[in-house]
Design an enzyme around this catalytic site. Structure first.
Site, short mmCIF file in Angstrom:
data_model
loop_
_atom_site.label_atom_id
_atom_site.label_comp_id
_atom_site.label_asym_id
_atom_site.label_seq_id
_atom_site.Cartn_x
_atom_site.Cartn_y
_atom_site.Cartn_z
N LYS A 46 30.76 31.13 49.65
CA LYS A 46 30.19 30.21 48.66
C LYS A 46 30.12 28.81 49.28
CE LYS A 46 31.86 32.32 44.30
NZ LYS A 46 32.84 32.13 43.21
N GLY B 104 37.69 28.59 41.74
CA GLY B 104 37.28 27.20 41.60
C GLY B 104 38.29 26.37 40.81
N ARG C 31 43.08 40.70 37.83
CA ARG C 31 42.82 39.89 36.63
C ARG C 31 43.00 40.70 35.35
NH1 ARG C 31 37.74 35.87 38.25
NH2 ARG C 31 39.01 34.36 39.38
N GLY D 64 39.37 35.04 43.56
CA GLY D 64 39.20 36.49 43.38
C GLY D 64 39.14 37.22 44.70
C1 3PG Z 1 35.80 32.68 39.05
O1 3PG Z 1 35.66 33.86 39.35
O2 3PG Z 1 36.00 31.79 39.88
C2 3PG Z 1 35.78 32.33 37.61
O3 3PG Z 1 35.64 33.48 36.85
C3 3PG Z 1 34.70 31.33 37.31
O4 3PG Z 1 33.44 31.86 37.56
P1 3PG Z 1 32.21 30.86 37.72
O5 3PG Z 1 32.41 30.16 39.02
O6 3PG Z 1 30.97 31.71 37.68
O7 3PG Z 1 32.27 29.89 36.58
MG MG Z 2 33.90 30.49 40.80
#
Ligand code: 3PG
Ligand code: MG
Length: 430
Positions: free
Chosen positions: A231, A411, A70, A388
């Protein structure tokens, strides 16, 4: 297909899908609505203070950047702004500090990592608004780069609060969004600022939108999804939607345990969200009704401890012993997944199949990623991945460069796949 590698290991490539340099139509899958946005070619940069939303929510390990994908993704925009004589002010979130300062979630370690990549100094300021922030911006000369502290240390960020937006905006003449991966959040720095200042899509944002549209706007069937990772609770909703769109969906990682549990498997000491068993059953029913074949693990790799080199055993689903934890998918599961990849025309991958950071629990992810990469490289499969952790896993497997496209988004990538409107993209619409 090599042109769809904007975030591959060797950095951005040129010659991707080219649309008009001015108003770029952006159609997301399943929607007719065409969005247009402005690129940096239309921005007046000389001497301007550019507030640039990047996504430096990086995988970190003991305070060190564990994967710099990133960071590298942000370089073309930073370089372009620098070349144009702008003062570059980088805004990002890191993790989820819930509106309070939290030293463990500071962006401070990211500034030196970015400086090394750029071969130039990157200054850091301990707040994104207020006196310290204002003074740091005041000191900038054209071409300088400043990274501000985690925007989520303020509750106004996630609340998209007008007072917070104003406090950010006073340090910018224009706003650049280069963070497709946070475009699914309607936050102050991802959407609010775009309404307050002249707003532009950065280079990475543009590449991402162009490439996703080219690869996924109208996918070739059969479409196979791989969704893994831990998650669980945040992805169950997404799974539900994906089962309506895909021809087959393989579920791996910690979330698969919840599905196995819902099917009556004794998962012993495995990570499992037992209270989501009903939701998992609903997803299985919706997949069945929608004609999406669900590929749950057929066998698993277990250990008593999550440690590198821990003694690992392959088990069929009916013989997991008390004290054991599922940490990876087993070889039968991987073989069936590879077979499904052989039959698919398009692959969408988010999340690792096991605890890929801790060998030997990286086997399933590595083997499946390499197989998908080889199919994509030979032109038999359009293989698209995002997330990521997914990027780290594919890099570790040495497969990222062979994929058709690797998105830096998690996401946002999945929400785009569902055809949802992303507030951060919509806010760039003019
Ligand atoms: C991610 O890593 O998916 C983005 O940076 C968004 O992060 P978040 O899900 O904490 O909003
Ligand atoms: Mg996320």
């Amino acid at each position: 297909m090599g042109f769809l590698h904007p975030h591959g290991r060797h950095g951005p490539r040129h010659g991707g899908p080219r649309l008009s340099p001015r108003a770029r139509p952006v159609a997301s899958p399943g929607r007719d609505l065409a969005l247009t946005y402005r690129g940096l070619d239309q921005a007046h940069l000389k001497g301007a203070r550019a507030l640039v939303r990047v996504d430096f929510n990086l995988p970190m390990n003991d305070g060190q950047v564990a994967d710099d994908t990133r960071l590298r993704a942000a370089l073309p925009t930073i370089e372009r702004l620098r070349a144009g004589g702008a003062k570059i002010i980088l805004l990002s979130h890191f993790d989820r500090p819930k509106g309070r300062p939290n030293p463990a979630m500071s962006l401070a370690p990211v500034a030196p990592a970015l400086a090394v990549l750029m071969g130039r100094p990157v200054s850091f300021v301990s707040d994104c608004i207020g006196e310290a922030a204002d003074a740091a911006v005041e000191r900038l000369a054209p071409g300088d780069v400043l990274l501000m502290e985690n925007v989520r240390f303020h509750p106004g960020e996630e609340a998209d609060d007008p007072t917070f937006i104003q406090a950010l905006a006073r340090n910018g003449d224009l706003y650049v969004n280069d963070a497709f991966s946070t475009a699914h959040r309607a936050h102050a720095s991802t959407a609010g600022l775009a309404h307050k200042l002249p707003a532009f899509a950065g280079e990475a944002m543009r590449r991402e939108l162009d490439a996703l549209e080219a690869a996924l706007g109208s996918p070739m069937h059969p479409v196979l999804g791989v969704v893994g990772g831990s998650k669980v609770s945040t992805k169950l909703d997404l799974l539900c939607n994906l089962t309506r769109k895909l021809d087959a969906l393989a579920i791996g990682g910690g979330m698969a345990n919840t599905f196995l549990f819902a099917n009556g498997v004794d998962v012993a000491d495995s990570y499992c969200e037992k209270d989501l068993a009903d939701t998992a059953r609903e997803i299985m029913a919706s997949a069945k009704a929608g004609g999406c074949e669900l590929l749950l693990p057929l066998d698993v790799v277990v250990a008593e401890r999550l440690e590198a080199g821990a003694p690992a055993t392959t088990r069929p689903l009916d013989s997991i012993k008390p004290g054991e934890r599922i940490l990876d998918a087993g070889p039968r599961t991987v073989a069936r997944l590879m077979n499904a990849m052989d039959k698919a025309r398009t692959l969408i991958w988010n999340g690792p199949l096991g605890v890929f950071e801790v060998p030997p629990f990286d086997h399933a992810t590595n083997a499946a990623a390499r197989h998908a990469g080889a199919l994509a490289k030979s032109g038999k499969l359009i293989a698209v991945a995002g997330g990521g952790d997914t990027v780290s896993a594919l890099n570790q497997a040495g497969a990222a460069d062979d994929f058709t496209f690797v998105s830096t988004a998690g996401g946002a990538f999945l929400e785009w796949m569902e055809g949802k409107t992303l507030p951060g993209v919509a806010a760039l619409q003019h």
